[in-house]
Write an enzyme that holds these catalytic residues in place. Structure first.
Site, mmCIF file in Angstrom:
data_model
loop_
_atom_site.group_PDB
_atom_site.id
_atom_site.type_symbol
_atom_site.label_atom_id
_atom_site.label_comp_id
_atom_site.label_asym_id
_atom_site.label_seq_id
_atom_site.Cartn_x
_atom_site.Cartn_y
_atom_site.Cartn_z
ATOM 1 N N TYR A 193 3.263 9.650 -0.280
ATOM 2 C CA TYR A 193 4.393 8.979 0.366
ATOM 3 C C TYR A 193 5.701 9.162 -0.394
ATOM 4 O O TYR A 193 6.773 8.884 0.137
ATOM 5 C CB TYR A 193 4.124 7.479 0.508
ATOM 6 N N HIS A 206 -7.324 9.703 -1.927
ATOM 7 C CA HIS A 206 -6.666 9.626 -0.625
ATOM 8 C C HIS A 206 -7.463 10.299 0.487
ATOM 9 O O HIS A 206 -7.430 9.863 1.643
ATOM 10 C CB HIS A 206 -5.273 10.264 -0.716
ATOM 11 N N LYS A 247 -2.762 5.886 -4.012
ATOM 12 C CA LYS A 247 -3.789 6.887 -3.710
ATOM 13 C C LYS A 247 -3.376 8.253 -4.232
ATOM 14 O O LYS A 247 -2.184 8.549 -4.303
ATOM 15 C CB LYS A 247 -4.020 7.004 -2.197
ATOM 16 N N ASP A 263 0.844 -1.197 0.000
ATOM 17 C CA ASP A 263 0.000 0.000 0.000
ATOM 18 C C ASP A 263 0.876 1.243 0.000
ATOM 19 O O ASP A 263 1.630 1.486 0.947
ATOM 20 C CB ASP A 263 -0.897 -0.002 1.242
#
Length: 275
Positions: free
Chosen positions: A55, A117, A80, A50
């Protein structure tokens, strides 16, 4: 989908795409550390990773999968997007760039699950609509095999009926653990056939000394983290723990050889701070 996941899977009613019930999260794991952690997770047996644009490690996730030697079809990848571009075309470009970073330039490149997200997007309802329509385009093009949302309330999901050609969303990823069970939204998602992915299942390590948790861990000769992961699995959630530590990555995977009994599940349920 070709390929078989080594862990057990769940299949959302709305997508018919099997998802491994235990995944590996990579939030705040940068660069080469992300590659190393993902490779360790894949070697351990995890078959879901994930990630997210936020990120900044989508490319590293793709690199780790390729270096692992495991077939792409045997690894389920979630990413996301929480941003809206200046135009609908720009928003679509942002989403397609994630697919490229993870899966490369090939015409058949894809991600297994692409989520919005957050509902808190520039333009509010109009922004949510624009990003969802970009995800729908990816879905129809075969670049996202399933699509969903993250941090969405019941009202946010109901709002989607006004514009979505794909409804309900296949997944809602929310914070889930004994202290945040979000019972109203989880009941709603279950009724609608929306799979639930649980992020922060280990409560960011803040509850590892909880008396109830430690007592149950002692009962099964398991760590508090293993109890929390097993709890989520028994609730029917897709659980996404994260760690950079190779030992803990392996430890967090060791949850398929025990079952929490009804009494202990009840004790954990009673820790809930949410409705």
């Amino acid at each position: 989908m070709s390929g078989l996941f080594s862990t057990s899977t769940t299949t959302p009613e709305s997508s018919n795409i099997p998802i491994p019930v235990l995944g590996f999260g990579v939030y705040q794991i940068p660069g080469d550390k992300c590659i190393a952690a993902c490779k360790t997770a894949l070697e351990t047996g995890y078959r879901q990773i994930d990630t997210a644009q936020l990120y900044r490690n989508e490319e590293q996730v793709g690199t780790a999968i390729r270096q692992s030697g495991i077939k792409r079809s045997d690894v389920f990848v979630t990413t996301k997007q929480g941003l809206r571009g200046d135009t609908p075309d720009d928003t679509y470009r942002l989403t397609s760039e994630s697919v490229r970073r993870i899966a490369g330039e090939e015409a058949d490149a894809y991600v297994d699950l692409f989520l919005i997200h957050t509902p808190y997007i520039r333009g509010e309802a109009e922004g949510r609509k624009e990003v969802w329509q970009a995800l729908e385009q990816l879905f129809y093009e075969g670049k996202a095999r399933s699509i969903g949302v993250s941090n969405y309330s019941i009202d946010h999901i109901e709002e989607m009926k006004e514009y979505a050609t794909i409804w309900p969303p296949h997944v809602n990823q929310i914070e889930l653990h004994p202290w945040s069970q979000q019972r109203s939204v989880t009941a709603y998602c279950k009724h609608q056939g929306i799979a639930l992915q649980a992020y922060s299942p280990l409560v960011e390590g803040t509850k590892m000394d909880d008396i109830v948790l430690r007592k149950i861990g002692d009962k099964y000769a398991k760590t508090p983290a293993q109890v929390l992961i097993r709890y989520g699995l028994q609730k029917g959630w897709i659980v996404l723990p994260k760690s950079e530590n190779p030992h803990r990555i392996g430890e967090n995977y060791g949850v398929f050889d025990f079952e929490i009994d009804e009494r202990s599940m009840k004790e954990l349920n009673e820790l809930d701070d949410t409705s």
